[in-house]
Design an enzyme around this catalytic site. Sequence first.
Site, PDB file in Angstrom:
ATOM      1  N   ARG A   1       2.900 -29.951  10.306  1.00  0.00           N
ATOM      2  CA  ARG A   1       2.234 -28.746  10.824  1.00  0.00           C
ATOM      3  C   ARG A   1       1.830 -27.803   9.688  1.00  0.00           C
ATOM      4  O   ARG A   1       0.751 -27.182   9.728  1.00  0.00           O
ATOM      5  CB  ARG A   1       3.162 -28.033  11.814  1.00  0.00           C
TER       6      ARG A   1
ATOM      7  N   HIS B   1       8.013 -30.327  10.678  1.00  0.00           N
ATOM      8  CA  HIS B   1       7.385 -29.066  10.262  1.00  0.00           C
ATOM      9  C   HIS B   1       6.424 -29.267   9.098  1.00  0.00           C
ATOM     10  O   HIS B   1       5.476 -28.504   8.942  1.00  0.00           O
ATOM     11  CB  HIS B   1       8.459 -28.038   9.904  1.00  0.00           C
TER      12      HIS B   1
ATOM     13  N   CYS C   1       3.144  -3.020   4.015  1.00  0.00           N
ATOM     14  CA  CYS C   1       2.323  -1.846   4.336  1.00  0.00           C
ATOM     15  C   CYS C   1       3.064  -1.081   5.419  1.00  0.00           C
ATOM     16  O   CYS C   1       4.260  -1.311   5.621  1.00  0.00           O
ATOM     17  CB  CYS C   1       0.899  -2.246   4.731  1.00  0.00           C
ATOM     18  N   GLY C   2       2.401  -0.167   6.102  1.00  0.00           N
ATOM     19  CA  GLY C   2       3.106   0.637   7.092  1.00  0.00           C
ATOM     20  C   GLY C   2       3.773  -0.217   8.156  1.00  0.00           C
ATOM     21  O   GLY C   2       4.955  -0.056   8.467  1.00  0.00           O
ATOM     22  N   THR C   3       3.000  -1.121   8.727  1.00  0.00           N
ATOM     23  CA  THR C   3       3.529  -2.016   9.760  1.00  0.00           C
ATOM     24  C   THR C   3       3.780  -3.428   9.258  1.00  0.00           C
ATOM     25  O   THR C   3       4.428  -4.213   9.957  1.00  0.00           O
ATOM     26  CB  THR C   3       2.506  -2.142  10.905  1.00  0.00           C
TER      27      THR C   3
ATOM     28  N   ASP D   1       0.868  -1.175   0.000  1.00  0.00           N
ATOM     29  CA  ASP D   1       0.000   0.000   0.000  1.00  0.00           C
ATOM     30  C   ASP D   1       0.911   1.235   0.000  1.00  0.00           C
ATOM     31  O   ASP D   1       2.146   1.115  -0.166  1.00  0.00           O
ATOM     32  CB  ASP D   1      -0.996  -0.030   1.176  1.00  0.00           C
TER      33      ASP D   1
ATOM     34  N   HIS E   1      10.661 -23.266   9.236  1.00  0.00           N
ATOM     35  CA  HIS E   1       9.610 -23.970   9.976  1.00  0.00           C
ATOM     36  C   HIS E   1       8.227 -23.840   9.345  1.00  0.00           C
ATOM     37  O   HIS E   1       7.467 -24.800   9.348  1.00  0.00           O
ATOM     38  CB  HIS E   1       9.525 -23.434  11.411  1.00  0.00           C
TER      39      HIS E   1
HETATM   40  C1  RB5 Z   1      -2.030   2.901   6.334  1.00  0.00           C
HETATM   41  O1  RB5 Z   1      -2.105   4.152   6.904  1.00  0.00           O
HETATM   42  C2  RB5 Z   1      -1.681   1.861   7.377  1.00  0.00           C
HETATM   43  O2  RB5 Z   1      -2.770   1.637   8.209  1.00  0.00           O
HETATM   44  C3  RB5 Z   1      -1.242   0.569   6.711  1.00  0.00           C
HETATM   45  O3  RB5 Z   1      -0.139   0.820   5.897  1.00  0.00           O
HETATM   46  C4  RB5 Z   1      -0.816  -0.559   7.617  1.00  0.00           C
HETATM   47  O4  RB5 Z   1       0.120  -0.163   8.555  1.00  0.00           O
HETATM   48  C5  RB5 Z   1      -1.910  -1.366   8.186  1.00  0.00           C
HETATM   49  O5  RB5 Z   1      -1.687  -2.396   8.857  1.00  0.00           O
END
Ligand code: RB5
Length: 143
Positions: free
Chosen positions: A136, A133, A65-67, A8, A98
């Site tokens: 699983r 593994h 994505c961001g996180t 994203d 694994h």
């Molecule tokens: C976008 O602002 C952010 O929410 C997305 O990149 C992500 O971190 C979501 O998990």
Amino acid sequence: MKIAIASDHGGYGLKQKVLDHVSARGFEVIDLGTNSEESVDYPVYGQLCGETVASGKADLGIVICGTGIGISIAANKVHGIRCGLCTSVEMAHLTKQHNNANILALGGRTTLENLAIDIVDEWLDTEFEGGRHKRRVDMLDNM
Ligand code: RB5
């Protein structure tokens, strides 16, 4: 080997770096977008990458994505996908060894670029161990 990559807007910058790196290593890359920092919805890109790998159009995938959290949740909704979110080289090693993770998730706002590249390399260069593994992983695939 073909690698699909999707992000994203929060992962766009890191996606371009990872894409360049993976291409330079000689892998064929399928860039599924997004193509700018304009706001988009990560479920769309996680699902797209998941479907590209699950259908066999790509062997492996990378989602950012961001996180890394939201897009990994989306990818894992696709049957046959085992997407591992990694924040360390050790996690990258273990999620291939694994879990036989067929998609790697990264956080574009939470993981520094050099570490992200090391994570990608470790995941690409590690083999699935099989053995106990495999049972699983088979259980995951049969859910
Ligand atoms: C976008 O602002 C952010 O929410 C997305 O990149 C992500 O971190 C979501 O998990």
